[in-house]
Design an enzyme around this catalytic site. Sequence first.
Site, PDB file in Angstrom:
ATOM      1  N   LYS A  68       0.854  -1.206   0.000  1.00 34.04           N
ATOM      2  CA  LYS A  68       0.000   0.000   0.000  1.00 34.04           C
ATOM      3  C   LYS A  68       0.880   1.241   0.000  1.00 34.04           C
ATOM      4  O   LYS A  68       2.036   1.202   0.433  1.00 34.04           O
ATOM      5  CB  LYS A  68      -0.933   0.008   1.211  1.00 34.04           C
ATOM      6  N   ASP A  91      -2.840  -1.721  10.424  1.00 32.51           N
ATOM      7  CA  ASP A  91      -3.017  -1.670   8.966  1.00 32.51           C
ATOM      8  C   ASP A  91      -3.599  -2.956   8.384  1.00 32.51           C
ATOM      9  O   ASP A  91      -3.911  -3.010   7.194  1.00 32.51           O
ATOM     10  CB  ASP A  91      -1.667  -1.410   8.270  1.00 32.51           C
TER      11      ASP A  91
HETATM   12  P1  ATP Z   1       4.124  -0.244   7.946  1.00 34.90           P
HETATM   13  O1  ATP Z   1       4.055   0.626   6.736  1.00 34.90           O
HETATM   14  O2  ATP Z   1       2.806  -0.936   8.258  1.00 34.90           O
HETATM   15  O3  ATP Z   1       4.765   0.397   9.130  1.00 34.90           O
HETATM   16  P2  ATP Z   1       6.449  -1.462   6.910  1.00 34.90           P
HETATM   17  O4  ATP Z   1       6.273  -1.652   5.440  1.00 34.90           O
HETATM   18  O5  ATP Z   1       7.211  -0.247   7.299  1.00 34.90           O
HETATM   19  O6  ATP Z   1       5.045  -1.484   7.587  1.00 34.90           O
HETATM   20  P3  ATP Z   1       7.095  -4.249   7.249  1.00 34.90           P
HETATM   21  O7  ATP Z   1       7.731  -4.588   5.959  1.00 34.90           O
HETATM   22  O8  ATP Z   1       5.731  -4.730   7.478  1.00 34.90           O
HETATM   23  O9  ATP Z   1       7.180  -2.691   7.533  1.00 34.90           O
HETATM   24  O10 ATP Z   1       8.092  -4.792   8.398  1.00 34.90           O
HETATM   25  C1  ATP Z   1       8.298  -4.185   9.620  1.00 34.90           C
HETATM   26  C2  ATP Z   1       8.967  -5.168  10.588  1.00 34.90           C
HETATM   27  O11 ATP Z   1       8.148  -6.312  10.751  1.00 34.90           O
HETATM   28  C3  ATP Z   1      10.314  -5.675  10.092  1.00 34.90           C
HETATM   29  O12 ATP Z   1      11.284  -5.297  11.012  1.00 34.90           O
HETATM   30  C4  ATP Z   1      10.190  -7.193   9.991  1.00 34.90           C
HETATM   31  O13 ATP Z   1      11.267  -7.881  10.598  1.00 34.90           O
HETATM   32  C5  ATP Z   1       8.902  -7.530  10.713  1.00 34.90           C
HETATM   33  N1  ATP Z   1       8.099  -8.532   9.983  1.00 34.90           N
HETATM   34  C6  ATP Z   1       7.366  -9.498  10.544  1.00 34.90           C
HETATM   35  N2  ATP Z   1       6.731 -10.235   9.635  1.00 34.90           N
HETATM   36  C7  ATP Z   1       7.050  -9.714   8.425  1.00 34.90           C
HETATM   37  C8  ATP Z   1       6.695 -10.047   7.090  1.00 34.90           C
HETATM   38  N3  ATP Z   1       5.894 -11.071   6.805  1.00 34.90           N
HETATM   39  N4  ATP Z   1       7.184  -9.285   6.104  1.00 34.90           N
HETATM   40  C9  ATP Z   1       7.984  -8.237   6.393  1.00 34.90           C
HETATM   41  N5  ATP Z   1       8.367  -7.898   7.632  1.00 34.90           N
HETATM   42  C10 ATP Z   1       7.904  -8.616   8.654  1.00 34.90           C
END
Ligand code: ATP
Length: 290
Positions: free
Chosen positions: A11, A137
Amino acid sequence: MRELYLRARAKINLTLDVTGKREDGYHDVEMIMQTVNLYDELWIQRIYAPTIRLHSNLKWLPRDQRNLAYQAAQLMRDTYGFTDGVYIYLKKRIPVAAGLGGGSSDAAAVLVGLNKLFNLKITQEELMALGLQLGADVPYCILRGTALATGIGEKLTALAPMPRCWVVLAKPDIYISTAQVYGNLKLENIKKRPSTQQVIEAIQKGELEEVASGLYNVLETVTGKDYEVIGQIKKFLNKHGSLGSIMSGSGPTVFGIFNDKEKARYAARQLREQNMARQVFVTTIFNEER
Ligand code: ATP
């Protein structure tokens, strides 16, 4: 049915406003969310062994309770009490910790997938309520498309689909903690906010340029201050034909909106060549028929 293939899409936030801080430490937000066609792939299998097993192409990603996809499977098993196990293969393509909601989307895909695989007949509302236990989210990642999110991000209103366009996503090679960004945000220092209602109206009218000029993320005042590269990528995208560009979520990914595929591809290539970001993608927006 014993096996399913699913796409967990990323997203972007077309607008992100923080309107208050709650007693429990969470922030109240107002954001226009949009699903894009950059996705992780999941193969989910029903297995006889009463366990949850997760494998991924990203070897350093946790494969246990720390992974949101694993947590989602566990939550479904605990809530609906099925005894069979689940095997998940997760092919990550969405950059991790990028502001693109990759983990939340994986969790959402597992909830939706297990509902089908085990024929549980759980309604979308119920799945979304369950998803909220995993992250603010996750309900949106179940709904998908163009939507307004308020509360901590869990109160959702589906909007008219955003006009079709190309999106260039660029994740600079820096690590940003979402918790830290929110922690460093001083509400009293927010000088400018997005015109959320105006952007919603522009979406309804199908005016892409107006949507693009309304893109705004208040978290950029925190992340952008610490990392010059965010401003540099925005400038670069705008110089190369983007109609508007901002940071997504808590960053560090920056995205630009284009009405021309070739311009989008050229800008992406240049970003890579100039080493401004290592992970660069050209994609489109995703909207389901509702
Ligand atoms: P948001 O925008 O909701 O804050 P994000 O895109 O910044 O999310 P994610 O990629 O969801 O962040 O990952 C954040 C943290 O979650 C990472 O440090 C990762 O180790 C952990 N994590 C747990 N499960 C997953 C997964 N399936 N995919 C990616 N990261 C994951």
